[in-house]
Scaffold this active site. Structure first.
Site, PDB file in Angstrom:
ATOM      1  N   HIS A  39       1.304 -12.530 111.616  1.00 44.00           N
ATOM      2  CA  HIS A  39      -0.064 -11.982 111.566  1.00 44.00           C
ATOM      3  C   HIS A  39      -0.090 -10.554 112.122  1.00 44.00           C
ATOM      4  O   HIS A  39      -0.790  -9.690 111.604  1.00 44.00           O
ATOM      5  CB  HIS A  39      -1.003 -12.829 112.422  1.00 44.00           C
ATOM      6  CG  HIS A  39      -1.174 -14.239 111.945  1.00 44.00           C
ATOM      7  ND1 HIS A  39      -0.657 -15.316 112.619  1.00 44.00           N
ATOM      8  CD2 HIS A  39      -1.789 -14.740 110.852  1.00 44.00           C
ATOM      9  CE1 HIS A  39      -0.974 -16.420 111.983  1.00 44.00           C
ATOM     10  NE2 HIS A  39      -1.648 -16.115 110.903  1.00 44.00           N
ATOM     11  N   LYS A 152       4.470 -14.920 102.551  1.00 46.66           N
ATOM     12  CA  LYS A 152       4.954 -16.296 102.738  1.00 46.66           C
ATOM     13  C   LYS A 152       4.085 -17.278 101.949  1.00 46.66           C
ATOM     14  O   LYS A 152       4.581 -18.232 101.371  1.00 46.66           O
ATOM     15  CB  LYS A 152       4.949 -16.687 104.216  1.00 46.66           C
ATOM     16  CG  LYS A 152       5.623 -18.036 104.423  1.00 46.66           C
ATOM     17  CD  LYS A 152       5.434 -18.573 105.803  1.00 46.66           C
ATOM     18  CE  LYS A 152       4.061 -19.093 106.041  1.00 46.66           C
ATOM     19  NZ  LYS A 152       3.872 -20.524 105.875  1.00 46.66           N
TER      20      LYS A 152
END
Ligand code: PAF
Length: 284
Positions: A39, A152
């Protein structure tokens, strides 16, 4: 303003957004919290693209199935804010479920049938409808110029890019490369569910994909060969994949043979309590 400002209501978020000068560029990083280096890499990219970066933290009930981990999904707002400190100034939007869905479960649900009901969508019916719906809501609330998502979640990224195209959101969607641990395991909030032995096994998802990618780099283009080689690596560890797929990166259509457009070689498997996903991009 070199601080972190948190808004937890839609009104406060919208008011702030309306007050921003027109020349400001705004980036949105949507998250469900439980932040990790993956993140933070999104936030870092966002900082390089926009003058105002807004991180949303919202565990979205709409994208969890009845048997899934909504209740036990890790929530760690204080720790998340501490991790975001180095990226100040920053806006953090943390709405409650009641703020986002004041009338209970959303009656409007966005779906992209050919993309949401394949791959992970088969094992998680409704999941990507929940993702598409909440992301569209966040886009309307925050009105960013650019929004960043991790590579991802390649299926999620493709769906959001298509959603933006189909519904004419004036937003650039940017995919950011997967961040991995040194042994190759893709960072995920759900890695917290793994024991250290399971973590050692989970590394083989990426090892398998890397074998597939190496074959691709040597010229192999047949899906059956690439996916079989990934399967062999997983079998060696007793990992039973939910799927191993070679699909078009943009449309998620399954490919028999990889020709001219970029593809993703993707895998999903359950290891212990965690359902893990990973992928590599193959660009001819
Ligand atoms: O990837 C996630 O964390 C979530 O699916 C998202 C995009 C924040 C929507 O809830």
């Amino acid at each position: 303003m070199s601080t972190i400002i948190c808004f937890d209501t839609l009104n406060a978020m919208k008011l702030y957004r309306e007050g921003l000068l027109p020349e400001k560029t705004i980036a949105l990083v949507p998250t469900m919290g439980s932040l990790h280096r993956g993140h933070l890499s999104l936030v870092e990219h966002a900082k390089s693209l926009a003058s105002v970066v807004i991180v949303s933290i919202f565990v979205n009930p709409l994208q969890f199935g009845p048997q899934e981990d909504f209740d036990k999904y890790p929530r760690s707002l204080e720790q998340d804010l501490a991790l975001l400190e180095p990226y100040r100034p920053l806006i953090v939007f943390t709405p409650s479920v009641d703020e986002m869905y004041p009338q209970g479960p959303s009656r409007t649900v966005i779906t992209l049938p050919s993309m949401t009901r394949v791959m992970c969508g088969l094992a998680r019916p409704g999941h990507f409808d929940g993702v598409a719906t909440v992301v569209a809501k966040l886009f309307n609330i925050v009105r960013p110029h650019v929004a960043l998502f991790g590579q991802k979640d390649a299926q999620q990224l493709a769906i959001i890019k298509q959603l933006v195209e189909d519904l004419n959101f004036p937003i650039e969607v940017v995919g950011v490369p997967t961040v991995r641990e040194s042994a190759g395991l893709a960072l995920s909030s759900r890695n917290r569910y793994l024991t250290s032995h399971e973590k050692d096994r989970a590394v083989f998802l990426y090892r398998g994909l890397s074998v597939g990618r190496a074959l691709f780099e040597q010229g192999e283009r047949r899906s059956s060969v690439l996916t079989n080689e990934v399967a062999k690596v997983l079998q060696g560890q007793g990992i039973v994949p939910e799927y191993i797929a070679l699909v078009d990166q943009r449309t998620l259509e399954p490919l028999d043979v990889l020709r001219s457009s970029p593809a993703i070689l993707a895998v999903a498997a359950r290891i212990g309590q965690a359902r893990l996903i990973d992928n590599v991009v193959l660009s001819p």
